[in-house]
Each structure stands twice: as C-alpha cells, then as structure tokens.
Write a protein that holds these residues in place. Structure first.
Motif, PDB file in Angstrom:
ATOM      1  N   LEU A  88       0.815  -1.210   0.000  1.00  0.00           N
ATOM      2  CA  LEU A  88       0.000   0.000   0.000  1.00  0.00           C
ATOM      3  C   LEU A  88       0.853   1.267   0.000  1.00  0.00           C
ATOM      4  O   LEU A  88       0.858   2.059   0.951  1.00  0.00           O
ATOM      5  CB  LEU A  88      -0.962  -0.025   1.193  1.00  0.00           C
ATOM      6  N   SER A 124      -6.918  -1.244  -3.878  1.00  0.00           N
ATOM      7  CA  SER A 124      -7.993  -0.508  -3.200  1.00  0.00           C
ATOM      8  C   SER A 124      -8.698  -1.384  -2.170  1.00  0.00           C
ATOM      9  O   SER A 124      -9.062  -0.913  -1.089  1.00  0.00           O
ATOM     10  CB  SER A 124      -8.987   0.028  -4.232  1.00  0.00           C
ATOM     11  N   LEU A 179      -6.429  -1.736   0.804  1.00  0.00           N
ATOM     12  CA  LEU A 179      -6.450  -0.482   1.555  1.00  0.00           C
ATOM     13  C   LEU A 179      -7.704  -0.409   2.422  1.00  0.00           C
ATOM     14  O   LEU A 179      -7.644   0.035   3.579  1.00  0.00           O
ATOM     15  CB  LEU A 179      -6.389   0.704   0.593  1.00  0.00           C
ATOM     16  N   ILE A 217      -8.578   8.633   4.481  1.00  0.00           N
ATOM     17  CA  ILE A 217      -7.518   8.186   3.585  1.00  0.00           C
ATOM     18  C   ILE A 217      -6.853   9.422   2.994  1.00  0.00           C
ATOM     19  O   ILE A 217      -7.501  10.244   2.345  1.00  0.00           O
ATOM     20  CB  ILE A 217      -8.056   7.290   2.457  1.00  0.00           C
ATOM     21  N   PHE A 228      -4.109   7.355  -3.711  1.00  0.00           N
ATOM     22  CA  PHE A 228      -5.498   6.914  -3.769  1.00  0.00           C
ATOM     23  C   PHE A 228      -6.379   7.931  -4.478  1.00  0.00           C
ATOM     24  O   PHE A 228      -7.314   7.556  -5.200  1.00  0.00           O
ATOM     25  CB  PHE A 228      -6.045   6.608  -2.375  1.00  0.00           C
ATOM     26  N   LYS A 229      -6.089   9.215  -4.319  1.00  0.00           N
ATOM     27  CA  LYS A 229      -6.879  10.214  -5.040  1.00  0.00           C
ATOM     28  C   LYS A 229      -6.759  10.027  -6.553  1.00  0.00           C
ATOM     29  O   LYS A 229      -7.714  10.258  -7.295  1.00  0.00           O
ATOM     30  CB  LYS A 229      -6.427  11.626  -4.642  1.00  0.00           C
ATOM     31  N   MET A 284      -8.848   6.746  -7.460  1.00  0.00           N
ATOM     32  CA  MET A 284     -10.214   6.639  -6.940  1.00  0.00           C
ATOM     33  C   MET A 284     -11.245   6.487  -8.046  1.00  0.00           C
ATOM     34  O   MET A 284     -12.208   5.745  -7.924  1.00  0.00           O
ATOM     35  CB  MET A 284     -10.524   7.852  -6.065  1.00  0.00           C
ATOM     36  N   GLN A 293     -15.849   1.731  -5.436  1.00  0.00           N
ATOM     37  CA  GLN A 293     -15.851   2.159  -4.046  1.00  0.00           C
ATOM     38  C   GLN A 293     -16.696   1.247  -3.159  1.00  0.00           C
ATOM     39  O   GLN A 293     -16.428   1.113  -1.961  1.00  0.00           O
ATOM     40  CB  GLN A 293     -16.323   3.613  -3.935  1.00  0.00           C
ATOM     41  N   ILE A 301     -14.448  -1.339  -1.758  1.00  0.00           N
ATOM     42  CA  ILE A 301     -13.603  -0.806  -0.692  1.00  0.00           C
ATOM     43  C   ILE A 301     -14.381  -0.772   0.618  1.00  0.00           C
ATOM     44  O   ILE A 301     -13.891  -1.195   1.664  1.00  0.00           O
ATOM     45  CB  ILE A 301     -13.111   0.608  -1.052  1.00  0.00           C
ATOM     46  N   VAL A 341     -12.201  10.032   2.038  1.00  0.00           N
ATOM     47  CA  VAL A 341     -10.994  10.364   1.287  1.00  0.00           C
ATOM     48  C   VAL A 341     -10.764  11.862   1.457  1.00  0.00           C
ATOM     49  O   VAL A 341     -11.684  12.667   1.253  1.00  0.00           O
ATOM     50  CB  VAL A 341     -11.144  10.032  -0.207  1.00  0.00           C
TER      51      VAL A 341
END
Length: 343
Positions: free
Chosen positions: A201, A249, A252, A271, A276-277, A280, A285, A288, A309
C-alpha cells in the motif's frame, strides 16, 4: 515586520511550516495567526542535498518575510539532534537550522501527526465519503495514507483537546484472505519474510503487487513505475494492471478497517496521500467499503464508522497551520522535539 507572540502559543510569528515526505517537500509561511498560508513551489527532495538548502532556495530566496519559527512534519521517527527521514536522504539538524536559517526555534513532528491535526477540522468540502457511516463529532478518528510509504496516525479527544497519536502502523502484517490472494502472496517482495502493509500500500507497493500478479499468471511484467500501472488501467489494455489497482484498493479498505478497530474511530477513518486520489476514479468504491466493514465479529460496529478520502490539496500543511495558530487546542507533545536559541 516585527515578530509577535500570540497569547495562546509558544511560537513566534512569522512561522515556516513544512511537510517533508520521501519524494516531495512542501512549505508555507504563516505571517500571523489570522493570515492564510503563503505557499511555495514544491521541492523535490532528490534535487537538494539538504533540507536547509531546499528551504533557502525554495522559500527564503523567494520572499522578504523572515520566519522566526519553524514547524516541520517529517516522514520518520524523531529523536536526538540528528533526525533521519525514512525514505529520503535528508538529515534534519534543528540546531544547525537555527544557526544557518535565522529562525529562533524549530519544532519537528511526525508527518502523520500533522495529517491527524488536519482531520480535527476538515469540512465536508475537504473530504469525500466512501459508503455511509454515522459521523460522531467528538469521537476518535484515524488517518492512513499510501504515498512513498504508508503512514498511519490516530486522533483522540480528551480534556477539550485533540491529541494526535503517531506510530509506525504502516508496517503491520498484511495477510492473504482469499484463494486469489494465496496465489499472489508467494510472489510478493518481502522484508525479511514479512508482507507489511507498506509492501503493497504505497507507490512501490503497487508495482510490487502488479509484478506479483504477473508472476502468478505466468507472464513477464512490463511496468516498473506506479504511474505506468495506473496509465495502463486508464488505457484499458492490461488485465494484470487492472487487477493490481482493484486489489490495491480492496487491501487499503481492509487495513483502514483494522485501523478503525484499533482506535474505535467513530469519528471516521480518513484516507490521505496522492496515490489513492489518483486511482479513486478507477476503482469500485462499494468493494472498498465492503472490505472496510468485513471485520467479524464487529461488522455491525464497522457499518457505523465513516470512511473518507481527504480532498484537501495540502492536508499536512493545513494541520500544521491549525497547530501553529492555536496549539492550546491540541495535546501535541513537544518534549525532545522543540529546539530554540535559549536551549
């Protein structure tokens, strides 16, 4: 401009604030407790021999404002008068900074303590929720962020103060749970036999995961940089890169759920970090959130905990600015991390 000490702080303004990561260093100056930060160009750490050189070149040579104090957040443990960064060649010498850069005092904290300071007051415009939880304003919070490494910190409320709790949570064990995981795990690069959270990660971890997937599938990896992996996903022509980003993801989400349990973070898990941004928009999602909540026997508790996030562009600097303006609102321990002319 004459310096002045605000009634609720031990630091003199103007204050230099800095977020020092393994790859980039970000700086700003607060002229006083009410001013917006003045941001400077991001410094790439590999282009400067020392942090002092980076500050002189990217900040002091580009402003007429002379900072009286400096508050720096660094990626690494803090102790003694020589502070090594975990993923950077810089060594911070606070006493030398006082002598050479003209500041009177220096405070050095962990970079994810600064992220924790930031999440004390992030508004809805600075965060995006994944799934649905119940936000409890005064409850404990936590933040984790994949970047050059994997940072983790908590934030707890006591005696009308927010208290950041730093650590090395990015190095917790990350284990295989599914049959697919178990085919990938033998091909992951390890540290003395361990697969820690940071082995997957972070930027290099995404490449590690992609290459392990390729080996599990019996094909030769072609990507060696995180950006190559994500660009292949955007191009839509690389199944192994696609799976690497999807699993990244999900893993995470799993680790975020573990951190939520450690802190009972009813105020939310946040986060951070640029990686990750960037991905994304490429991931599901809902998966996740499912991985985050899948913590039997505490799945019901997990369904209540928000997962966010951070969309604030400079959250660590925002956290440092909040502390610099009103340190009495934060239970930040500075013993052994505060250097001044008088000491």
């Amino acid at each position: 401009m004459a310096s002045r000490r605000q009634p609720d702080t031990f630091l003199k303004f103007p204050i230099l604030i800095g977020d020092i990561g393994g790859t980039n260093a970000r700086f700003a100056i607060l002229k006083d407790a009410f001013a917006d930060p003045k941001f400077f160009e991001i410094a790439e750490t590999e282009k400067f021999e020392t942090i002092d050189e980076a500050i002189q070149t990217n900040v002091l040579d580009r402003t007429s404002v002379q900072p009286e104090s400096a508050v720096l957040a660094i990626a690494g443990p803090i102790g003694g008068d020589e502070i090594d960064l975990t993923n950077c060649h810089w060594v911070i010498h606070p006493r030398r900074m006082i002598a050479d850069l003209g500041v009177e005092e220096v405070v050095v904290i962990n970079d994810f303590e600064a992220q924790a300071l930031a999440i004390s007051a992030l508004g809805e415009d600075a965060r995006e929720e994944i799934g649905r939880g119940i936000h409890r304003e005064g409850a404990s919070r936590a933040v984790l962020g994949p970047g050059t490494g994997l940072g983790v910190a908590g934030l707890v409320r006591a005696r009308n103060m927010w208290i950041p709790v730093a650590g090395e949570g990015g190095h917790i064990d990350l284990g295989a749970r599914t049959e697919r995981d178990r085919t990938i795990w033998p091909h992951l690069k390890t540290i003395e036999g361990r697969v820690s959270g940071e082995q997957i990660l972070c930027g290099r971890g995404l490449v590690n995961l992609y290459q392990a997937i390729c080996k599990a599938d019996g094909i030769e990896p072609v990507h060696t940089r995180p950006a190559d992996v994500t660009q292949a996903v955007e191009a839509g022509n690389d199944a192994q890169a696609r799976e690497a980003v999807d699993l990244f993801s999900i893993y995470l989400g799993r680790v975020a759920g573990d951190i939520a349990l450690i802190f009972i973070a009813r105020g939310g898990v946040y986060i951070a970090g640029g990686i990750f941004k960037r991905i994304m928009k490429l991931v599901d999602q809902a998966k996740i959130r499912k991985a985050f909540e899948d913590k039997a026997p505490h799945s019901e508790l997990m369904r209540e905990i928000p997962l966010y996030v951070i969309t604030e562009p400079q959250p660590a600097l925002a956290g440092l600015a909040a502390f610099a303006r009103s340190p009495r609102f934060f239970g930040l321990e500075t013993t052994g991390r505060h250097w001044s002319i008088a000491k």
